[in-house]
Motif scaffolding. Structure first.
Motif, PDB file in Angstrom:
ATOM      1  N   LEU A 138      71.615  22.461  33.228  1.00  0.00           N
ATOM      2  CA  LEU A 138      70.173  22.711  33.260  1.00  0.00           C
ATOM      3  C   LEU A 138      69.785  23.639  32.117  1.00  0.00           C
ATOM      4  O   LEU A 138      70.400  24.699  31.922  1.00  0.00           O
ATOM      5  N   ASP A 139      68.751  23.257  31.373  1.00  0.00           N
ATOM      6  CA  ASP A 139      68.226  24.106  30.311  1.00  0.00           C
ATOM      7  C   ASP A 139      67.736  25.420  30.924  1.00  0.00           C
ATOM      8  O   ASP A 139      66.910  25.426  31.839  1.00  0.00           O
ATOM      9  N   LYS A 140      68.218  26.557  30.446  1.00  0.00           N
ATOM     10  CA  LYS A 140      67.883  27.858  31.029  1.00  0.00           C
ATOM     11  C   LYS A 140      66.410  28.209  30.857  1.00  0.00           C
ATOM     12  O   LYS A 140      65.864  29.006  31.624  1.00  0.00           O
ATOM     13  N   LYS A 141      65.738  27.611  29.856  1.00  0.00           N
ATOM     14  CA  LYS A 141      64.334  27.938  29.612  1.00  0.00           C
ATOM     15  C   LYS A 141      63.378  27.050  30.400  1.00  0.00           C
ATOM     16  O   LYS A 141      62.306  27.496  30.793  1.00  0.00           O
ATOM     17  N   THR A 142      63.739  25.795  30.591  1.00  0.00           N
ATOM     18  CA  THR A 142      62.815  24.850  31.217  1.00  0.00           C
ATOM     19  C   THR A 142      63.320  24.298  32.540  1.00  0.00           C
ATOM     20  O   THR A 142      62.579  23.607  33.234  1.00  0.00           O
ATOM     21  N   ALA A 143      64.567  24.572  32.896  1.00  0.00           N
ATOM     22  CA  ALA A 143      65.196  24.057  34.117  1.00  0.00           C
ATOM     23  C   ALA A 143      65.302  22.535  34.114  1.00  0.00           C
ATOM     24  O   ALA A 143      65.483  21.925  35.161  1.00  0.00           O
ATOM     25  N   ARG A 144      65.227  21.916  32.941  1.00  0.00           N
ATOM     26  CA  ARG A 144      65.339  20.469  32.876  1.00  0.00           C
ATOM     27  C   ARG A 144      66.796  20.049  32.704  1.00  0.00           C
ATOM     28  O   ARG A 144      67.601  20.751  32.106  1.00  0.00           O
ATOM     29  N   VAL A 145      67.106  18.869  33.223  1.00  0.00           N
ATOM     30  CA  VAL A 145      68.480  18.377  33.228  1.00  0.00           C
ATOM     31  C   VAL A 145      68.879  17.897  31.837  1.00  0.00           C
ATOM     32  O   VAL A 145      68.151  17.132  31.197  1.00  0.00           O
ATOM     33  N   LEU A 146      70.051  18.329  31.387  1.00  0.00           N
ATOM     34  CA  LEU A 146      70.582  17.923  30.084  1.00  0.00           C
ATOM     35  C   LEU A 146      71.769  16.977  30.218  1.00  0.00           C
ATOM     36  O   LEU A 146      72.025  16.170  29.333  1.00  0.00           O
ATOM     37  N   ARG A 147      72.524  17.112  31.306  1.00  0.00           N
ATOM     38  CA  ARG A 147      73.709  16.261  31.511  1.00  0.00           C
ATOM     39  C   ARG A 147      74.031  16.207  33.002  1.00  0.00           C
ATOM     40  O   ARG A 147      73.895  17.208  33.715  1.00  0.00           O
ATOM     41  N   ILE A 148      74.437  15.019  33.466  1.00  0.00           N
ATOM     42  CA  ILE A 148      74.883  14.835  34.843  1.00  0.00           C
ATOM     43  C   ILE A 148      76.230  14.120  34.829  1.00  0.00           C
ATOM     44  O   ILE A 148      76.374  13.073  34.187  1.00  0.00           O
ATOM     45  N   GLU A 149      77.214  14.683  35.504  1.00  0.00           N
ATOM     46  CA  GLU A 149      78.508  14.035  35.702  1.00  0.00           C
ATOM     47  C   GLU A 149      78.695  13.771  37.192  1.00  0.00           C
ATOM     48  O   GLU A 149      78.361  14.619  38.026  1.00  0.00           O
ATOM     49  N   MET A 150      79.239  12.610  37.540  1.00  0.00           N
ATOM     50  CA  MET A 150      79.477  12.252  38.938  1.00  0.00           C
ATOM     51  C   MET A 150      80.839  11.596  39.073  1.00  0.00           C
ATOM     52  O   MET A 150      81.234  10.796  38.220  1.00  0.00           O
ATOM     53  N   GLN A 151      81.544  11.930  40.159  1.00  0.00           N
ATOM     54  CA  GLN A 151      82.842  11.320  40.449  1.00  0.00           C
ATOM     55  C   GLN A 151      82.899  10.951  41.931  1.00  0.00           C
ATOM     56  O   GLN A 151      82.678  11.814  42.784  1.00  0.00           O
ATOM     57  N   ALA A 152      83.194   9.692  42.235  1.00  0.00           N
ATOM     58  CA  ALA A 152      83.347   9.264  43.626  1.00  0.00           C
ATOM     59  C   ALA A 152      84.577   9.951  44.213  1.00  0.00           C
ATOM     60  O   ALA A 152      85.635  10.008  43.585  1.00  0.00           O
ATOM     61  N   THR A 153      84.446  10.501  45.424  1.00  0.00           N
ATOM     62  CA  THR A 153      85.542  11.270  46.023  1.00  0.00           C
ATOM     63  C   THR A 153      85.965  10.770  47.394  1.00  0.00           C
ATOM     64  O   THR A 153      86.883  11.296  47.973  1.00  0.00           O
ATOM     65  N   ASP A 154      85.304   9.778  47.935  1.00  0.00           N
ATOM     66  CA  ASP A 154      85.619   9.314  49.283  1.00  0.00           C
ATOM     67  C   ASP A 154      85.624   7.796  49.248  1.00  0.00           C
ATOM     68  O   ASP A 154      84.618   7.161  49.530  1.00  0.00           O
ATOM     69  N   VAL A 155      86.761   7.222  48.886  1.00  0.00           N
ATOM     70  CA  VAL A 155      86.844   5.785  48.651  1.00  0.00           C
ATOM     71  C   VAL A 155      87.778   5.146  49.676  1.00  0.00           C
ATOM     72  O   VAL A 155      88.946   5.530  49.764  1.00  0.00           O
ATOM     73  N   PRO A 156      87.313   4.190  50.473  1.00  0.00           N
ATOM     74  CA  PRO A 156      88.195   3.515  51.431  1.00  0.00           C
ATOM     75  C   PRO A 156      89.418   2.920  50.739  1.00  0.00           C
ATOM     76  O   PRO A 156      89.316   2.397  49.621  1.00  0.00           O
ATOM     77  N   LYS A 157      90.546   2.983  51.410  1.00  0.00           N
ATOM     78  CA  LYS A 157      91.806   2.563  50.778  1.00  0.00           C
ATOM     79  C   LYS A 157      91.863   1.063  50.506  1.00  0.00           C
ATOM     80  O   LYS A 157      92.679   0.612  49.694  1.00  0.00           O
ATOM     81  N   ASP A 158      91.007   0.274  51.144  1.00  0.00           N
ATOM     82  CA  ASP A 158      90.997  -1.164  50.896  1.00  0.00           C
ATOM     83  C   ASP A 158      89.978  -1.582  49.851  1.00  0.00           C
ATOM     84  O   ASP A 158      89.858  -2.770  49.537  1.00  0.00           O
ATOM     85  N   PHE A 159      89.230  -0.631  49.303  1.00  0.00           N
ATOM     86  CA  PHE A 159      88.328  -0.949  48.194  1.00  0.00           C
ATOM     87  C   PHE A 159      89.178  -1.036  46.936  1.00  0.00           C
ATOM     88  O   PHE A 159      90.006  -0.165  46.660  1.00  0.00           O
ATOM     89  N   LEU A 160      88.989  -2.084  46.129  1.00  0.00           N
ATOM     90  CA  LEU A 160      89.930  -2.378  45.060  1.00  0.00           C
ATOM     91  C   LEU A 160      89.848  -1.431  43.871  1.00  0.00           C
ATOM     92  O   LEU A 160      90.743  -1.419  43.041  1.00  0.00           O
ATOM     93  N   ALA A 161      88.790  -0.654  43.765  1.00  0.00           N
ATOM     94  CA  ALA A 161      88.698   0.363  42.704  1.00  0.00           C
ATOM     95  C   ALA A 161      88.805   1.730  43.352  1.00  0.00           C
ATOM     96  O   ALA A 161      88.035   2.052  44.248  1.00  0.00           O
ATOM     97  N   ASP A 162      89.763   2.532  42.920  1.00  0.00           N
ATOM     98  CA  ASP A 162      89.930   3.849  43.537  1.00  0.00           C
ATOM     99  C   ASP A 162      89.356   4.979  42.700  1.00  0.00           C
ATOM    100  O   ASP A 162      89.349   6.132  43.126  1.00  0.00           O
ATOM    101  N   THR A 163      88.864   4.669  41.502  1.00  0.00           N
ATOM    102  CA  THR A 163      88.266   5.684  40.636  1.00  0.00           C
ATOM    103  C   THR A 163      86.974   5.149  40.032  1.00  0.00           C
ATOM    104  O   THR A 163      86.970   4.072  39.433  1.00  0.00           O
TER     105      THR A 163
END
Length: 428
Positions: A345-370
């Protein structure tokens, strides 16, 4: 916000824009429609292969259905999509929320064809809050069924580049200055407090307001999106370029559509969402959802660092699976996993500059784990004003139990503002 996973050299599924879906598919299911056998039609080799496949058995709650396909939420929280043909046996009074048993076969492209569906008694302990047929963004849709999680500290799969992106031209800050508060304890905080006493909570509230204002004032525009798709099939993660997609993105009335797709410089008649691995939501959905009360994201202050020419406050966040709206698709199934990430977050305007996301709860039968994603925002001129818009994004997925990973690197360029009454012409 959604991501459609595709495997190199296999049938490209594709991500449909919100509110739309390809022929023969339910909303929420992805990929081109599968040709259904019809009376009097000659049996194809593909039909014979499906008929010879072993029968698969699933039980769960019916989420939605029509005459061509239906969706079932199974015990591990995956939603499975089953195609219907003229041979599918099913009762006439099926309704969303029914507990059902499904027999199906998998075709040679990895899609499920329903052989039969029947009503059953609810399984002990398999309960959900609210109706199964609710829309994915309904905050009441809270599946309480448990599924496996990654082992704590298990970093096995590759990760996207964390933190600051590649250096770019330094932009000028916009908006009214908003001083960041003094340091405070790094406790888990919620952005929904009525009278936040923690200054870090107050700054998140300010970021929420800034994002709401940003999304509300975003004009209609068009830009060029270039996506380079990579694959790695070795443990060393030696990325090899597969193809390059170029498409014109039209953003109008808060929605985006894709036109004039080219693949490796050659025009393609297929929609961009049917070209293979594809993602949506970079133009506002990810941002709006993260601050939505229904998502109930928990934020905690991490550090201060400089990014893209701005002094930024970095916050970590977590979203629990019952509140997740992040859809990840793979052939005939999709999930909305829990996820965690970081927010700059920009310290002057509180606007978003970057967002990172990682899935952390993936069923074991779903074919993609990451599955991971990152979006970078910078100031972009549209007419006489500047807006924080996505300029770069990356999405990473890895197949469970293999060394195969896909990575999309996306660049957004040549933004131009236009009015709804204007005529838009794209260069060929």
């Amino acid at each position: 916000m959604a991501f459609q996973i595709g495997l190199p050299g296999q049938y490209p599924p594709g991500q449909s824009p919100p509110g739309q879906y390809p022929p023969g598919r339910n909303p929420g299911s992805q990929g081109p429609g599968i040709p259904f056998p019809r009376r009097g039609k000659k049996t194809t080799a593909s039909d014979k292969k499906v008929a010879e496949e072993p029968t698969l058995h699933y039980t769960g709650k019916l989420r939605s259905f029509d005459e061509k396909a239906f969706e079932v939420v199974v015990e591990d929280t995956r939603t499975l999509v089953f195609q219907i043909n003229e041979k599918t046996k099913r009762p006439a009074d099926l309704a969303a929320g029914d507990q059902v048993a499904v027999e199906a076969r998998e075709d040679d492209k990895g899609y499920y064809i329903a052989v039969s569906v029947s009503k059953t008694a609810p399984a002990p302990g398999a309960q959900t809050k609210a109706e199964v047929g609710a829309t994915p963004t309904d905050p009441a849709l809270e599946v309480e069924l448990k599924g496996p999680k990654y082992d704590e500290g298990d970093d096995g799969a590759p990760k996207l580049h964390r933190g600051k992106p590649t250096a770019r031209a330094t932009p000028n800050p916009v908006g009214e200055a908003a001083s960041e508060p003094a340091p405070a304890p790094t406790a888990s905080i919620s952005p929904t407090s009525d009278t936040p006493s923690d200054p870090r909570v107050a700054f998140i509230e300010e970021a929420k307001s800034a994002s709401t204002g940003f999304l509300g004032s975003l004009p209609n525009f068009v830009c060029a999106q270039q996506t380079t798709r990579y694959v790695s099939e070795g443990k060393a993660k030696d990325w090899q370029a597969v193809d390059v997609l170029a498409v014109d993105v039209v953003y109008e009335a808060g929605r985006e559509k894709y036109e004039h797709l080219t693949i490796n410089g050659k025009p393609s008649k297929k929609p961009a969402e049917e070209s293979g691995a594809w993602s949506t939501g970079e133009f506002g959905t990810v941002l709006a959802d993260l601050f939505s009360p229904s998502t109930a994201a928990k934020f905690r202050y991490s550090r201060t660092e400089k990014i893209a020419g701005f002094e930024a406050s970095v916050y970590k966040f977590d979203v629990e699976r019952p509140h997740s709206h992040w859809k990840i698709y793979f052939r005939s199934q999709w999930i909305m996993p829990a996820y965690r990430g970081s927010l700059w977050l920009d310290k002057k305007t509180a606007r978003v500059l970057r967002i990172e996301m990682q899935a952390t709860d993936v069923p074991k039968d779903f074919l993609a784990d990451t599955t991971e994603s990152a979006v970078d925002y910078e100031l972009v001129s549209l007419g006489t004003q500047k807006f924080l818009l996505p300029v770069h994004a990356e999405v990473l997925t890895c197949m469970r139990g293999t060394s195969t990973c896909d990575k999309n690197v996306i660049e957004f360029r040549n933004y131009h503002k236009f009015s709804g009454e204007s005529t838009i012409q794209f260069s060929k």
